[in-house]
Design a protein around this motif. Structure first.
Motif, short mmCIF file in Angstrom:
data_model
loop_
_atom_site.label_atom_id
_atom_site.label_comp_id
_atom_site.label_asym_id
_atom_site.label_seq_id
_atom_site.Cartn_x
_atom_site.Cartn_y
_atom_site.Cartn_z
N LYS A 582 0.86 -1.23 0.12
CA LYS A 582 -0.08 0.10 -0.11
C LYS A 582 0.84 1.32 -0.03
O LYS A 582 0.38 2.39 0.07
CB LYS A 582 -0.90 0.02 1.21
N ILE A 583 2.20 1.09 -0.21
CA ILE A 583 3.04 2.23 -0.07
C ILE A 583 3.87 2.18 -0.98
O ILE A 583 4.65 1.16 -1.41
CB ILE A 583 3.92 2.16 1.42
N ARG A 584 4.12 3.31 -1.90
CA ARG A 584 5.11 3.39 -2.97
C ARG A 584 5.76 4.70 -2.72
O ARG A 584 5.61 5.69 -2.06
CB ARG A 584 4.48 3.46 -4.43
N ILE A 585 7.06 4.66 -3.54
CA ILE A 585 7.81 5.81 -3.35
C ILE A 585 8.00 6.71 -4.58
O ILE A 585 8.03 6.14 -5.72
CB ILE A 585 9.46 5.23 -3.33
N ALA A 586 7.57 7.87 -4.42
CA ALA A 586 7.44 8.89 -5.57
C ALA A 586 8.61 9.17 -6.15
O ALA A 586 9.84 9.32 -5.48
CB ALA A 586 6.72 10.20 -5.08
N LYS A 587 8.58 9.27 -7.43
CA LYS A 587 9.85 9.71 -8.23
C LYS A 587 9.58 11.05 -8.50
O LYS A 587 9.04 11.60 -9.35
CB LYS A 587 9.86 8.85 -9.61
N VAL A 588 10.35 11.82 -7.80
CA VAL A 588 10.12 13.32 -7.91
C VAL A 588 11.84 14.19 -8.22
O VAL A 588 12.85 13.43 -7.85
CB VAL A 588 9.70 14.04 -6.60
N CYS A 589 11.62 15.39 -8.68
CA CYS A 589 12.88 16.18 -9.09
C CYS A 589 13.64 16.24 -7.45
O CYS A 589 12.92 16.54 -6.69
CB CYS A 589 12.41 17.17 -9.54
N GLU A 590 14.77 16.14 -7.74
CA GLU A 590 15.71 16.34 -6.46
C GLU A 590 16.43 17.77 -6.36
O GLU A 590 16.69 18.17 -7.64
CB GLU A 590 16.75 15.27 -6.28
#
Length: 642
Positions: A582-590
């Motif tokens: 139920k938990i995923r890791i967002a791919k966001v700009c660093e």
């Protein structure tokens, strides 16, 4: 009738009918069974002529019966609550006694004692008749009680679920006094058992004819089996049928996940609220593993008096942290938390502090004094319309407050900093969402700076959790709708197409703890919020659930900064898998820490000018994807056309 009811209740209770009386009735039944069997074989005259010797013989066999009664405790149940288990105990006790009697009667007669000589088949017949008599006594007593006192005072009821949970629930409601529910049948989705008889009532299938059956039987209530809660929540067609007919629906209260072999006598029923009907999947979290990490640690929770913060206090307190440092600037709700800790967890050292996270000097003193191991940062201004009108406060509290707590966490060696964010931070369209996105950017860049250097020892790990609306939180639409319905309407919805993701507060907090304690730093965790809910449909269902008549739904138009559709970046294309389904890791700009820190310092300084346009303009510079929606700040998004 009430006098008779009380007298009968008293007579069949343990106080009036103690164990020895039940045992005496069983002995009498066994004695009469022996007389009856002897009479069948030798007729009345012979039986009467040998009554003394026959009585002596029967009581000799009674010794063997008492062994079975004692081992299986056939006399321990309350007669009016007799069940199959009680009948089973009687049968096993008599079977054991028969085996002993058949073996011992040869020994007894070998000694030439003065007894009536019975054959093996006569002994078996005597025990069979006695067993039937003892079972009949229990069944007839219970049936008499049910017939005489299950009057129409209770609500005519169907139970949703036919297996162990449904049957267990049926036994509970039949034994309740005073009688609240009158069982008239069961509801199932299995067409193969349609029309079957269960506990003397009929099984109905949840099909198009169910509404007709409910009307014909004048059903008033439906009870949901504890094992069927999840199935019922996801069956909106059945819910709409029942609500449309004005049926009261009851479900088991509390957070317990019931299993097949549980003791259903502990089930507590409550009439459903709208939260119970929203479709969602059961969320399983290893809370014991989380507890092992938090037990004996110093835990700081900011925003401890809020909806999320207070639930986190409750969930963490269960695992016996050494200290809780609870911070909130709302005095009265914080006082409630103080009282809760005093009465519910007096053994935990809890410091309930009234303070603003934006007060750097005060926060420094608190960190210096208590030196927490973990920080759960839930403090924030969250109402979209309020922050749209007060961007300076959004920056000074949300952004600056987060920077203060994050920096102090590094300075005082906090192991892990967990920030609670929102789905409104994804492609923000309002001030509040953008302020939370800036908080995410700062925490992620700070984590990268302090933990990303080659050969450096890990310091504070920064983890962000992002989810949507939580049911029952302060300011959610449900309390507003309830108030409007009680006032006779109208119920106001901003747009017929607006949808939102919802999650229960306890479920959201469990996932926060799971993500926070298992994250290694730098992640933005996104929760699977399930299926979105159309707010207009939610309003209509609440109206039906309330039983109110002629309450209308009115559309008022989107508020400044409000989206039709919230985003959580939970698709597989935008996220990576984690340790929990139920938990995923967002791919966001660093971002680079130095650049971000410089921009935030500038933004905070600008916020003290209270120039709304300038403040929001700077926010858009930091978060380029922030595009205002239905807001006065939309003018800042217009591009000059040459």
């Amino acid at each position: 009738m009430k006098v008779v009811d009380k007298l009968f209740n008293w007579y069949l209770s343990v106080n009036a009918l103690p164990y020895w009386v039940v045992l005496g009735m069983d002995i009498l039944i066994c004695y009469l069974s022996g007389i009856f069997v002897f009479w069948l074989y030798y007729h009345g005259a012979v039986a009467l002529g040998n009554i003394a010797l026959l009585t002596k013989t029967i009581f000799m066999y009674m010794v063997f019966n008492l062994i079975g009664f004692k081992l299986f405790r056939t006399y321990s149940g309350i007669i009016r609550y007799s069940s199959f288990v009680d009948l089973q105990r009687v049968g096993l006790a008599m079977l054991l006694s028969l085996g002993i009697a058949e073996a011992m009667h040869y020994v007894v007669y070998h000694w030439n004692l003065e007894f009536v000589r019975l054959e093996g088949r006569q002994i078996a017949a005597m025990y069979l008749v006695a067993t039937i008599g003892m079972m009949a006594f229990r069944i007839l007593t219970k049936s008499l009680y049910d017939v005489l006192f299950n009057t129409d005072k209770g609500m005519r009821t169907l139970i949703y679920g036919v297996r162990d949970g449904g049957v267990g629930l049926a036994k509970i409601i039949r034994s309740e006094r005073p009688c609240r529910f009158l069982l008239k049948g069961f509801i199932s989705h299995d067409p193969s058992i349609k029309g079957r008889i269960l506990m003397g009532t009929k099984v109905y299938v949840a099909d198009d004819k169910l509404a007709e059956h409910i009307k014909d039987m004048n059903i008033q209530a439906v009870l949901v089996s504890p094992l069927q809660n999840e199935y019922f929540r996801n069956d909106q067609k059945l819910q709409d049928t029942l609500l449309g007919l004005g049926i009261q629906i009851f479900m088991s209260s509390g957070e317990k996940e019931w299993k097949q072999d549980d003791d259903y006598s502990q089930v507590q029923l409550k009439e459903i609220s709208i939260e119970d009907l929203l479709p969602r999947e059961q969320i399983h979290v290893d809370m014991d593993a989380i507890g092992r990490l938090l037990r004996g640690k110093k835990i700081m929770i900011t925003g401890s008096a809020g909806s999320i913060g207070s639930e986190m206090v409750r969930q963490i307190a269960v695992y016996e942290p050494s200290e809780l440092i609870l911070i909130d600037q709302a005095e009265t709700p914080q006082h409630d938390i103080r009282l809760m800790m005093h009465f519910d967890w007096p053994e935990i050292k809890a410091h309930t502090i009234v303070a603003s996270i934006a007060n750097e000097e005060r926060m420094e003193k608190i960190f210096q004094t208590y030196r927490p191991d973990y920080v759960f940062h839930a403090a924030a201004y969250k109402h979209v319309p309020m922050m749209e009108d007060n961007p300076s406060e959004s920056i000074q509290n949300n952004v600056w407050g987060t920077k203060v707590i994050a920096d102090l966490s590094v300075k005082y060696g906090v192991r892990k900093f967990v920030m609670i964010s929102t789905d409104k931070a994804v492609n923000p369209t309002n001030v509040m969402g953008c302020s939370k996105r800036i908080c995410e950017i700062y925490c992620q860049s700070l984590n990268r700076k302090i933990n990303g250097q080659a050969g450096s020892r890990p310091v504070t790990q920064f983890v962000t959790t992002r989810f949507g609306n939580v049911l029952g939180s302060n300011g959610s639409v449900i309390p507003l709708f309830e108030k409007q319905i009680k006032a006779g309407g109208p119920v106001t919805v901003t747009d017929p197409d607006i949808i939102r993701f919802f999650m229960l507060i306890p479920e959201a907090c469990k996932l926060v703890l799971e993500a926070g304690t298992h994250g290694i730093g730098g992640e933005i965790f996104v929760f699977d919020m399930g299926q979105p809910v159309r707010i207009a449909d939610l309003a209509r269902r609440m109206i039906r659930l309330s039983g109110a008549k002629d309450v209308k739904v009115e559309y008022t138009g989107l508020r400044p900064g409000e989206k039709l559709y919230e985003e959580v970046l939970s698709t597989k294309e935008d996220t990576l898998p984690s340790f929990h389904e139920k938990i995923r890791i967002a791919k966001v700009c660093e971002y680079d820490y130095e650049a971000v820190n410089s921009q935030i310092v500038s933004l905070v300084s600008l916020s003290h000018t209270y120039n709304d346009m300038a403040i929001v303009g700077k926010m858009k510079e930091i978060v380029p994807e922030y595009v205002s929606n239905n807001s006065k700040y939309s003018v800042l998004d217009r591009k000059d056309v040459s």
